[in-house]
Design a protein around this motif. Structure first.
Motif, PDB file in Angstrom:
ATOM      1  N   ARG A 121       7.490   8.426  13.978  1.00  0.00           N
ATOM      2  CA  ARG A 121       8.377   8.471  12.814  1.00  0.00           C
ATOM      3  C   ARG A 121       7.778   7.591  11.726  1.00  0.00           C
ATOM      4  O   ARG A 121       7.660   6.370  11.877  1.00  0.00           O
ATOM      5  CB  ARG A 121       9.780   7.979  13.177  1.00  0.00           C
ATOM      6  N   MET A 122       7.398   8.221  10.625  1.00  0.00           N
ATOM      7  CA  MET A 122       6.685   7.507   9.566  1.00  0.00           C
ATOM      8  C   MET A 122       6.766   8.305   8.276  1.00  0.00           C
ATOM      9  O   MET A 122       6.776   9.530   8.290  1.00  0.00           O
ATOM     10  CB  MET A 122       5.214   7.320   9.972  1.00  0.00           C
ATOM     11  N   SER A 123       6.810   7.615   7.153  1.00  0.00           N
ATOM     12  CA  SER A 123       6.776   8.257   5.838  1.00  0.00           C
ATOM     13  C   SER A 123       5.342   8.273   5.321  1.00  0.00           C
ATOM     14  O   SER A 123       4.597   7.303   5.513  1.00  0.00           O
ATOM     15  CB  SER A 123       7.659   7.496   4.842  1.00  0.00           C
ATOM     16  N   ILE A 124       4.974   9.339   4.646  1.00  0.00           N
ATOM     17  CA  ILE A 124       3.610   9.403   4.131  1.00  0.00           C
ATOM     18  C   ILE A 124       3.393   8.415   2.981  1.00  0.00           C
ATOM     19  O   ILE A 124       2.246   8.072   2.674  1.00  0.00           O
ATOM     20  CB  ILE A 124       3.223  10.829   3.689  1.00  0.00           C
ATOM     21  N   GLU A 125       4.468   7.932   2.368  1.00  0.00           N
ATOM     22  CA  GLU A 125       4.302   6.940   1.306  1.00  0.00           C
ATOM     23  C   GLU A 125       4.161   5.518   1.840  1.00  0.00           C
ATOM     24  O   GLU A 125       4.037   4.568   1.064  1.00  0.00           O
ATOM     25  CB  GLU A 125       5.438   7.021   0.288  1.00  0.00           C
ATOM     26  N   ASP A 126       4.148   5.344   3.149  1.00  0.00           N
ATOM     27  CA  ASP A 126       4.009   4.029   3.792  1.00  0.00           C
ATOM     28  C   ASP A 126       2.548   3.583   3.703  1.00  0.00           C
ATOM     29  O   ASP A 126       1.697   4.009   4.491  1.00  0.00           O
ATOM     30  CB  ASP A 126       4.455   4.127   5.252  1.00  0.00           C
ATOM     31  N   ARG A 127       2.252   2.728   2.741  1.00  0.00           N
ATOM     32  CA  ARG A 127       0.862   2.347   2.461  1.00  0.00           C
ATOM     33  C   ARG A 127       0.279   1.388   3.489  1.00  0.00           C
ATOM     34  O   ARG A 127      -0.929   1.150   3.498  1.00  0.00           O
ATOM     35  CB  ARG A 127       0.766   1.723   1.068  1.00  0.00           C
ATOM     36  N   GLU A 128       1.106   0.848   4.337  1.00  0.00           N
ATOM     37  CA  GLU A 128       0.618  -0.050   5.377  1.00  0.00           C
ATOM     38  C   GLU A 128       0.356   0.702   6.678  1.00  0.00           C
ATOM     39  O   GLU A 128      -0.720   0.582   7.277  1.00  0.00           O
ATOM     40  CB  GLU A 128       1.635  -1.167   5.632  1.00  0.00           C
ATOM     41  N   ASN A 129       1.326   1.481   7.124  1.00  0.00           N
ATOM     42  CA  ASN A 129       1.221   2.092   8.457  1.00  0.00           C
ATOM     43  C   ASN A 129       0.432   3.394   8.490  1.00  0.00           C
ATOM     44  O   ASN A 129      -0.205   3.694   9.504  1.00  0.00           O
ATOM     45  CB  ASN A 129       2.625   2.311   9.029  1.00  0.00           C
ATOM     46  N   LEU A 130       0.456   4.175   7.404  1.00  0.00           N
ATOM     47  CA  LEU A 130      -0.309   5.429   7.425  1.00  0.00           C
ATOM     48  C   LEU A 130      -1.816   5.182   7.559  1.00  0.00           C
ATOM     49  O   LEU A 130      -2.467   5.815   8.396  1.00  0.00           O
ATOM     50  CB  LEU A 130       0.002   6.278   6.190  1.00  0.00           C
ATOM     51  N   PRO A 131      -2.390   4.245   6.785  1.00  0.00           N
ATOM     52  CA  PRO A 131      -3.822   3.968   6.988  1.00  0.00           C
ATOM     53  C   PRO A 131      -4.134   3.472   8.398  1.00  0.00           C
ATOM     54  O   PRO A 131      -5.194   3.804   8.947  1.00  0.00           O
ATOM     55  CB  PRO A 131      -4.112   2.879   5.947  1.00  0.00           C
ATOM     56  N   GLN A 132      -3.225   2.718   9.001  1.00  0.00           N
ATOM     57  CA  GLN A 132      -3.439   2.260  10.373  1.00  0.00           C
ATOM     58  C   GLN A 132      -3.451   3.433  11.346  1.00  0.00           C
ATOM     59  O   GLN A 132      -4.220   3.451  12.313  1.00  0.00           O
ATOM     60  CB  GLN A 132      -2.348   1.256  10.770  1.00  0.00           C
ATOM     61  N   LEU A 133      -2.585   4.431  11.087  1.00  0.00           N
ATOM     62  CA  LEU A 133      -2.567   5.632  11.932  1.00  0.00           C
ATOM     63  C   LEU A 133      -3.921   6.345  11.866  1.00  0.00           C
ATOM     64  O   LEU A 133      -4.443   6.799  12.887  1.00  0.00           O
ATOM     65  CB  LEU A 133      -1.444   6.566  11.468  1.00  0.00           C
ATOM     66  N   PHE A 134      -4.488   6.418  10.669  1.00  0.00           N
ATOM     67  CA  PHE A 134      -5.814   7.027  10.511  1.00  0.00           C
ATOM     68  C   PHE A 134      -6.895   6.182  11.186  1.00  0.00           C
ATOM     69  O   PHE A 134      -7.854   6.721  11.740  1.00  0.00           O
ATOM     70  CB  PHE A 134      -6.141   7.211   9.022  1.00  0.00           C
ATOM     71  N   ASP A 135      -6.727   4.847  11.136  1.00  0.00           N
ATOM     72  CA  ASP A 135      -7.695   3.956  11.794  1.00  0.00           C
ATOM     73  C   ASP A 135      -7.748   4.198  13.300  1.00  0.00           C
ATOM     74  O   ASP A 135      -8.823   4.183  13.904  1.00  0.00           O
ATOM     75  CB  ASP A 135      -7.313   2.487  11.545  1.00  0.00           C
ATOM     76  N   HIS A 136      -6.569   4.399  13.902  1.00  0.00           N
ATOM     77  CA  HIS A 136      -6.469   4.478  15.366  1.00  0.00           C
ATOM     78  C   HIS A 136      -6.683   5.888  15.916  1.00  0.00           C
ATOM     79  O   HIS A 136      -6.801   6.064  17.126  1.00  0.00           O
ATOM     80  CB  HIS A 136      -5.097   3.954  15.810  1.00  0.00           C
ATOM     81  N   ASN A 137      -6.693   6.864  15.026  1.00  0.00           N
ATOM     82  CA  ASN A 137      -6.908   8.256  15.449  1.00  0.00           C
ATOM     83  C   ASN A 137      -8.019   8.851  14.589  1.00  0.00           C
ATOM     84  O   ASN A 137      -8.036   8.654  13.374  1.00  0.00           O
ATOM     85  CB  ASN A 137      -5.636   9.091  15.269  1.00  0.00           C
ATOM     86  N   HIS A 138      -8.907   9.561  15.190  1.00  0.00           N
ATOM     87  CA  HIS A 138     -10.035  10.122  14.441  1.00  0.00           C
ATOM     88  C   HIS A 138      -9.766  11.603  14.185  1.00  0.00           C
ATOM     89  O   HIS A 138     -10.262  12.483  14.883  1.00  0.00           O
ATOM     90  CB  HIS A 138     -11.326   9.893  15.218  1.00  0.00           C
ATOM     91  N   PHE A 139      -8.955  11.847  13.139  1.00  0.00           N
ATOM     92  CA  PHE A 139      -8.540  13.211  12.831  1.00  0.00           C
ATOM     93  C   PHE A 139      -9.692  14.020  12.253  1.00  0.00           C
ATOM     94  O   PHE A 139     -10.497  13.519  11.461  1.00  0.00           O
ATOM     95  CB  PHE A 139      -7.377  13.213  11.843  1.00  0.00           C
ATOM     96  N   ASP A 140      -9.751  15.288  12.636  1.00  0.00           N
ATOM     97  CA  ASP A 140     -10.695  16.225  12.029  1.00  0.00           C
ATOM     98  C   ASP A 140     -10.068  16.911  10.821  1.00  0.00           C
ATOM     99  O   ASP A 140     -10.723  17.129   9.799  1.00  0.00           O
ATOM    100  CB  ASP A 140     -11.119  17.293  13.051  1.00  0.00           C
ATOM    101  N   VAL A 141      -8.795  17.273  10.975  1.00  0.00           N
ATOM    102  CA  VAL A 141      -8.081  18.027   9.941  1.00  0.00           C
ATOM    103  C   VAL A 141      -6.721  17.387   9.705  1.00  0.00           C
ATOM    104  O   VAL A 141      -6.082  16.900  10.655  1.00  0.00           O
ATOM    105  CB  VAL A 141      -7.881  19.503  10.364  1.00  0.00           C
ATOM    106  N   VAL A 142      -6.288  17.371   8.458  1.00  0.00           N
ATOM    107  CA  VAL A 142      -4.938  16.928   8.111  1.00  0.00           C
ATOM    108  C   VAL A 142      -4.202  18.096   7.481  1.00  0.00           C
ATOM    109  O   VAL A 142      -4.698  18.722   6.533  1.00  0.00           O
ATOM    110  CB  VAL A 142      -4.961  15.740   7.126  1.00  0.00           C
ATOM    111  N   CYS A 143      -3.022  18.425   8.017  1.00  0.00           N
ATOM    112  CA  CYS A 143      -2.131  19.438   7.429  1.00  0.00           C
ATOM    113  C   CYS A 143      -0.940  18.702   6.830  1.00  0.00           C
ATOM    114  O   CYS A 143      -0.054  18.241   7.573  1.00  0.00           O
ATOM    115  CB  CYS A 143      -1.663  20.438   8.481  1.00  0.00           C
ATOM    116  N   ASN A 144      -0.916  18.575   5.525  1.00  0.00           N
ATOM    117  CA  ASN A 144       0.157  17.822   4.874  1.00  0.00           C
ATOM    118  C   ASN A 144       1.280  18.760   4.439  1.00  0.00           C
ATOM    119  O   ASN A 144       1.200  19.416   3.405  1.00  0.00           O
ATOM    120  CB  ASN A 144      -0.362  17.046   3.661  1.00  0.00           C
ATOM    121  N   LEU A 145       2.333  18.804   5.264  1.00  0.00           N
ATOM    122  CA  LEU A 145       3.519  19.597   4.947  1.00  0.00           C
ATOM    123  C   LEU A 145       4.705  18.702   4.595  1.00  0.00           C
ATOM    124  O   LEU A 145       5.770  19.210   4.224  1.00  0.00           O
ATOM    125  CB  LEU A 145       3.882  20.498   6.128  1.00  0.00           C
ATOM    126  N   ALA A 146       4.533  17.394   4.730  1.00  0.00           N
ATOM    127  CA  ALA A 146       5.613  16.462   4.393  1.00  0.00           C
ATOM    128  C   ALA A 146       5.824  16.463   2.884  1.00  0.00           C
ATOM    129  O   ALA A 146       4.878  16.344   2.113  1.00  0.00           O
ATOM    130  CB  ALA A 146       5.266  15.051   4.870  1.00  0.00           C
TER     131      ALA A 146
END
Length: 344
Positions: free
Chosen positions: A75-100
């Motif tokens: 559970r996270m908001s895409i405007e969360d400038r602290e936690n969203l970058p951390q999510l990207f740090d901890h997961n190595h995504f190939d593709v992002v589907c932004n439907l939020a």
């Protein structure tokens, strides 16, 4: 692939997440579970994905699915400038589907701040995370609303969209411009999809399909705007998901491998259906006639939408194939099962 789906508890996000999991991908889903409409519907969609409601409500807590080993939720908001970058740090995504996104044309007249926060600030946050983590491909939701008062039919992505008539439409046009900028400056592959009136099981309660079905089953009048003189390119959810997954999964197309990193497509049924015919299809399926309240045109609304999907057909072999009657039948069946309504 490792795929991030934002807005995964939303209508389209839920269906896309399920399809990607079924296709064997590892999916991380995020959603802020806001109360724009009944949160229970969002939690029930997550239940279908194997996420327990109590766990889903914890902020910034990663929850593994009980049903699909390839799915996790936060559970996270895409405007969360602290936690969203951390999510990207901890997961190595190939593709992002932004439907939020904050959805809805009419609600943008009541709560404009929500659209700036989610659709502008949040989308910038997504772009920054994609830039900083070398994401291969960002696929994001735009909207047919960007065409505004465009009179040329069918709508084509080469048409001018400089005159939006709602803040929601303006925010989606802004997303397209922002994506273009990041593609140009930082070499990020971006694909924007202008959705056309999506409907189907697990749909949003503020959409016409849902509102009409609910009212007719409960013997209540329905509001028919512009005195019924509206036409929409109604698109069944399975056709939308088919198009998105083809874009996400197919790296061998000429479009994907071209020097042009910025792409924009209409995704719709490529047919325009009269609103009164759409209502009649619902009436026929339910077996009841609607009591219609003829209303004037709503601010921010348009008379007709119709998607030219030739670009998506050419580049990704997109073929929508769900007739209105078939889609309506599936939605009504889901609605009756989920809410326990019948006209008996």
């Amino acid at each position: 692939m490792r795929i991030l789906v934002t807005g995964c508890a939303g209508f389209i996000g839920y269906h896309l997440t399920l399809k990607l999991i079924e296709n064997g991908h590892n999916v991380m889903g995020i959603d802020n579970l806001n109360d724009y409409y009944d949160v229970r519907l969002k939690l029930d969609r997550l239940k279908e994905l194997g996420i327990d409601s109590d766990n889903a409500l914890h902020q910034n807590k990663t929850v593994a699915s009980d049903s699909f080993k390839g799915f996790k939720f936060v559970r996270m908001s895409i405007e969360d400038r602290e936690n969203l970058p951390q999510l990207f740090d901890h997961n190595h995504f190939d593709v992002v589907c932004n439907l939020a996104a904050q959805a809805g044309v009419r609600y943008s007249l009541e709560n404009p701040e929500a659209y700036v926060d989610s659709n502008i600030v949040g989308f910038l946050n997504i772009l920054e995370c994609c830039k900083n983590h070398n994401i291969e491909h960002l696929v994001y939701a735009s909207s047919s609303s960007v065409y505004g008062m465009n009179k040329k039919i069918p709508f084509n992505t080469t048409d001018s969209v400089d005159h939006p008539i709602s803040l929601y439409a303006a925010s989606k046009k802004s997303n397209e411009l922002m994506a273009h900028t990041y593609s140009h400056l930082y070499g990020i592959r971006t694909t924007g999809l202008r959705f056309f009136t999506v409907y189907g099981p697990w749909g949003r309660p503020d959409m016409a399909m849902f509102l009409f079905t609910e009212a007719i089953l409960n013997h209540k009048p329905i509001k028919v705007f512009n005195h019924g003189k509206l036409e929409r390119d109604f698109t069944y959810i399975d056709d939308i998901v088919q198009g998105i997954t083809q874009i996400v999964e197919n790296k061998h197309t000429a479009a994907y491998n071209s020097d042009n990193l910025y792409h924009l497509y209409n995704i719709g049924n490529s047919k325009s259906v009269k609103l009164l015919d759409f209502i009649e299809a619902i009436e026929d399926e339910i077996g009841l006639k609607a009591s219609k309240e003829m209303m004037p045109m709503q601010p921010g609304d348009v008379e007709k939408t119709w998607a030219d999907v030739s670009g998506l057909e050419r580049d990704y072999n997109y073929r929508p194939n769900t007739p209105i009657k078939s889609g309506v039948k599936k939605f009504v069946a889901w609605y009756k099962t989920y809410y326990g309504n019948s006209n008996e």
